[in-house]
Scaffold this motif. Structure first.
Motif, mmCIF file in Angstrom:
data_model
loop_
_atom_site.group_PDB
_atom_site.id
_atom_site.type_symbol
_atom_site.label_atom_id
_atom_site.label_comp_id
_atom_site.label_asym_id
_atom_site.label_seq_id
_atom_site.Cartn_x
_atom_site.Cartn_y
_atom_site.Cartn_z
ATOM 1 N N GLU A 49 36.089 8.293 -53.007
ATOM 2 C CA GLU A 49 34.907 7.900 -52.232
ATOM 3 C C GLU A 49 33.823 8.969 -52.255
ATOM 4 O O GLU A 49 32.630 8.643 -52.154
ATOM 5 N N ILE A 50 34.205 10.223 -52.411
ATOM 6 C CA ILE A 50 33.190 11.261 -52.625
ATOM 7 C C ILE A 50 32.426 10.964 -53.918
ATOM 8 O O ILE A 50 31.199 11.068 -53.969
ATOM 9 N N GLY A 51 33.159 10.571 -54.956
ATOM 10 C CA GLY A 51 32.515 10.208 -56.210
ATOM 11 C C GLY A 51 31.625 8.990 -56.066
ATOM 12 O O GLY A 51 30.510 8.950 -56.615
ATOM 13 N N GLU A 52 32.109 7.992 -55.326
ATOM 14 C CA GLU A 52 31.297 6.787 -55.109
ATOM 15 C C GLU A 52 30.012 7.125 -54.359
ATOM 16 O O GLU A 52 28.941 6.567 -54.663
ATOM 17 N N GLN A 53 30.103 8.028 -53.395
ATOM 18 C CA GLN A 53 28.929 8.442 -52.637
ATOM 19 C C GLN A 53 27.896 9.086 -53.563
ATOM 20 O O GLN A 53 26.683 8.955 -53.345
ATOM 21 N N ALA A 54 28.394 9.744 -54.620
ATOM 22 C CA ALA A 54 27.497 10.407 -55.572
ATOM 23 C C ALA A 54 27.117 9.499 -56.741
ATOM 24 O O ALA A 54 26.445 9.939 -57.676
ATOM 25 N N GLY A 55 27.559 8.234 -56.698
ATOM 26 C CA GLY A 55 27.214 7.283 -57.751
ATOM 27 C C GLY A 55 28.174 7.247 -58.913
ATOM 28 O O GLY A 55 27.904 6.573 -59.923
ATOM 29 N N ARG A 56 29.312 7.943 -58.809
ATOM 30 C CA ARG A 56 30.312 7.925 -59.881
ATOM 31 C C ARG A 56 31.331 6.825 -59.594
ATOM 32 O O ARG A 56 32.203 6.976 -58.743
ATOM 33 N N MET A 57 31.233 5.723 -60.293
ATOM 34 C CA MET A 57 32.123 4.590 -60.059
ATOM 35 C C MET A 57 33.274 4.618 -61.067
ATOM 36 O O MET A 57 33.426 3.746 -61.919
ATOM 37 N N GLY A 73 25.524 24.606 -35.054
ATOM 38 C CA GLY A 73 26.893 24.227 -35.373
ATOM 39 C C GLY A 73 27.048 23.753 -36.806
ATOM 40 O O GLY A 73 26.175 23.965 -37.651
ATOM 41 N N MET A 74 28.176 23.134 -37.086
ATOM 42 C CA MET A 74 28.464 22.581 -38.412
ATOM 43 C C MET A 74 28.663 21.077 -38.278
ATOM 44 O O MET A 74 29.444 20.615 -37.431
ATOM 45 N N PHE A 75 27.958 20.322 -39.134
ATOM 46 C CA PHE A 75 27.975 18.873 -39.007
ATOM 47 C C PHE A 75 28.290 18.235 -40.362
ATOM 48 O O PHE A 75 27.768 18.684 -41.398
ATOM 49 N N PRO A 76 29.141 17.196 -40.385
ATOM 50 C CA PRO A 76 29.548 16.590 -41.661
ATOM 51 C C PRO A 76 28.367 15.991 -42.422
ATOM 52 O O PRO A 76 27.470 15.389 -41.824
ATOM 53 N N THR A 77 28.379 16.170 -43.725
ATOM 54 C CA THR A 77 27.449 15.464 -44.600
ATOM 55 C C THR A 77 27.927 14.013 -44.719
ATOM 56 O O THR A 77 28.991 13.644 -44.209
ATOM 57 N N ALA A 78 27.155 13.190 -45.426
ATOM 58 C CA ALA A 78 27.569 11.800 -45.633
ATOM 59 C C ALA A 78 28.902 11.753 -46.386
ATOM 60 O O ALA A 78 29.815 10.988 -46.040
ATOM 61 N N SER A 79 29.014 12.586 -47.430
ATOM 62 C CA SER A 79 30.275 12.654 -48.174
ATOM 63 C C SER A 79 31.390 13.207 -47.298
ATOM 64 O O SER A 79 32.539 12.758 -47.365
ATOM 65 N N GLY A 80 31.024 14.199 -46.467
ATOM 66 C CA GLY A 80 32.007 14.782 -45.573
ATOM 67 C C GLY A 80 32.560 13.764 -44.592
ATOM 68 O O GLY A 80 33.768 13.733 -44.311
ATOM 69 N N GLU A 81 31.698 12.929 -44.047
ATOM 70 C CA GLU A 81 32.137 11.890 -43.115
ATOM 71 C C GLU A 81 33.153 10.975 -43.761
ATOM 72 O O GLU A 81 34.201 10.657 -43.177
ATOM 73 N N ARG A 82 32.860 10.523 -44.976
ATOM 74 C CA ARG A 82 33.759 9.588 -45.658
ATOM 75 C C ARG A 82 35.083 10.263 -46.009
ATOM 76 O O ARG A 82 36.162 9.687 -45.818
ATOM 77 N N PHE A 83 34.998 11.486 -46.528
ATOM 78 C CA PHE A 83 36.227 12.171 -46.924
ATOM 79 C C PHE A 83 37.091 12.496 -45.713
ATOM 80 O O PHE A 83 38.312 12.299 -45.729
ATOM 81 N N LEU A 84 36.483 12.972 -44.644
ATOM 82 C CA LEU A 84 37.261 13.374 -43.475
ATOM 83 C C LEU A 84 37.850 12.176 -42.745
ATOM 84 O O LEU A 84 38.886 12.296 -42.087
ATOM 85 N N LEU A 85 37.217 11.020 -42.877
ATOM 86 C CA LEU A 85 37.844 9.803 -42.352
ATOM 87 C C LEU A 85 39.155 9.536 -43.075
ATOM 88 O O LEU A 85 40.174 9.174 -42.462
ATOM 89 N N ARG A 86 39.153 9.749 -44.401
ATOM 90 C CA ARG A 86 40.378 9.586 -45.180
ATOM 91 C C ARG A 86 41.419 10.644 -44.796
ATOM 92 O O ARG A 86 42.614 10.352 -44.730
ATOM 93 N N VAL A 87 40.963 11.856 -44.539
ATOM 94 C CA VAL A 87 41.888 12.914 -44.130
ATOM 95 C C VAL A 87 42.550 12.547 -42.804
ATOM 96 O O VAL A 87 43.760 12.728 -42.620
ATOM 97 N N GLU A 88 41.766 12.015 -41.880
ATOM 98 C CA GLU A 88 42.326 11.577 -40.596
ATOM 99 C C GLU A 88 43.380 10.489 -40.813
ATOM 100 O O GLU A 88 44.456 10.514 -40.190
#
Length: 397
Positions: free
Chosen positions: A179-187, A56-71
């Motif tokens: 938050e995708i940027g924060e996950q990648a260390g871009r503050m 199947g397809m499973f969210p990455t760490a960034s995906g989890e954070r971004f999709l929470l915002r989408v919800e």
């Protein structure tokens, strides 16, 4: 980023089911179209949202954070749909699946500018395109949203309601990208602060400087202006917080107020004023003073009125109403007038020998100073850090 709502809904369906085939059936798209939509979304974000596997397809760490915002973003549109079609689940579902980014952007701009011409120019669209977008949106809502006026158009109550929910929708998606940027260390995320009079001179400047010292790439915007304008911006997601005197009762059901400390007001005059160093001022002298008073509706105005009533005397009638410190300072320096202000708000002027704070204590002039945010607002890391800094700097007040 140019969002595609269908692609965002696809991503939510995949997160929920974990299966491309199940999501495609739910969203009424072919698997190839769904795959293409997710690829476009990931490309525009510059980040993988899903791990592809045989199972199947499973969210990455960034995906989890971004999709929470989408919800959270879609929940704002759902709130509007629930109010619009309270008794028709099918129409609520149809609204969420059919509304477009262009329609929402068109409504926001026309409602703000109250002009199709001005909105078309801002959005770089032709007026027929804009009219068509609103007409399609009105058909989806099953009601008109604007009425013509001699100077343009005016949004009705339902249009203003949708404008707010649409603005919050976009604000939440912006938070997701940050938050995708924060996950990648871009503050380098943004924060918008509404600053009321007391906060402008000390609290906000010092806390913002501390924040950018820790996060040099943070995008900070400080907005001054009347409280009513700042409250409107906060409710529409254009401000993240308001710092300053709290209002009681709370001005809106969607606002949460967090008290930081109590602040006492003092009588402030020019340094050469006869009352500048007086520890006691009689009722007659208080009543005889000509005042610069806070504007109606400001917490300090009620404190000003209560000060006189608590002494059994009528509040003075010869007032200049003003809440801007620069103007108040100019009036005080050029006259024998007095103002009721927090001592810390004029600390620079007092140290410079321009103004004086009367040493007479004024019992009962306390106001609560704090933060106002939207209910259920979820700050990013940078936004939360600013809240922490404000709390740290004011804990001993």
């Amino acid at each position: 980023m140019n969002y595609n709502l269908r692609h965002l809904l696809c991503a939510l369906e995949i997160k929920q089911s974990g299966k491309l085939s199940v999501a495609a059936k739910s969203i009424h798209l072919s698997q190839s179209a769904l795959t293409q939509g997710i690829n476009k979304l990931e490309s525009s974000l510059g980040e993988l949202l899903f791990i592809r596997a045989h199972s199947g397809m499973f969210p990455t760490a960034s995906g989890e954070r971004f999709l929470l915002r989408v919800e959270r973003a879609f929940q704002h549109l759902q709130n509007f749909a629930n109010a619009l079609f309270a008794n028709d689940k099918g129409k609520r579902h149809s609204f969420i699946r059919s509304v477009t980014i262009r329609q929402l952007n068109s409504l926001i701009n026309i409602a703000e500018l109250e002009s199709y011409t001005a909105a078309a120019a801002r959005m770089h669209l032709t007026q027929p395109t804009l009219h068509r977008a609103i007409k399609d949106l009105e058909n989806l809502c099953e009601q008109t949203l604007f009425t013509r006026t001699p100077s343009g158009v005016e949004p009705n109550w339902r249009a203003r309601q949708l404008r707010r929910y649409a603005s919050l929708f976009f604000a939440e998606l912006h938070q997701g990208i940050v938050e995708i940027g924060e996950q990648a260390g871009r503050m380098d995320g943004s924060i918008s602060i509404g600053s009321l009079p007391l906060a402008r001179t000390e609290i906000v400047p010092q806390c913002v400087l501390q924040l950018v010292k820790e996060f040099p790439d943070a995008q900070v915007s400080v907005i001054d202006g009347p409280y009513e304008e700042q409250l409107h911006a906060l409710l529409h997601g254009q401000l993240d917080m308001i710092v300053g005197a709290l209002r009681f009762p709370t001005p809106h059901e969607e606002i949460v107020q967090h008290s930081l400390f109590d602040d006492q007001l003092s009588i402030v005059v020019k340094a050469q004023h006869p009352l500048a160093n007086r520890k006691q001022i009689s009722n007659a002298e208080l009543q005889a003073l000509k005042w610069v008073a806070p504007s109606h509706g400001a917490p300090a105005r009620q404190v000003f009125t209560d000060l006189f009533k608590s002494r059994g005397i009528e509040p003075p009638s010869q007032l200049i109403e003003c809440s801007g410190l620069v103007t108040i300072r100019g009036i005080l320096l050029g006259s024998e007038r007095a103002a009721l202000l927090p001592a810390r708000q004029v600390d620079v002027e007092v140290k410079s020998g321009l103004l004086a704070v009367c040493p007479m204590p004024l019992v009962g002039t306390n106001r609560q100073i704090g933060l106002s945010t939207r209910k259920n607002w979820k700050p990013t890391l940078i936004q939360q850090r600013l809240i922490d800094i404000i709390g740290e700097r004011t804990v001993d007040e």
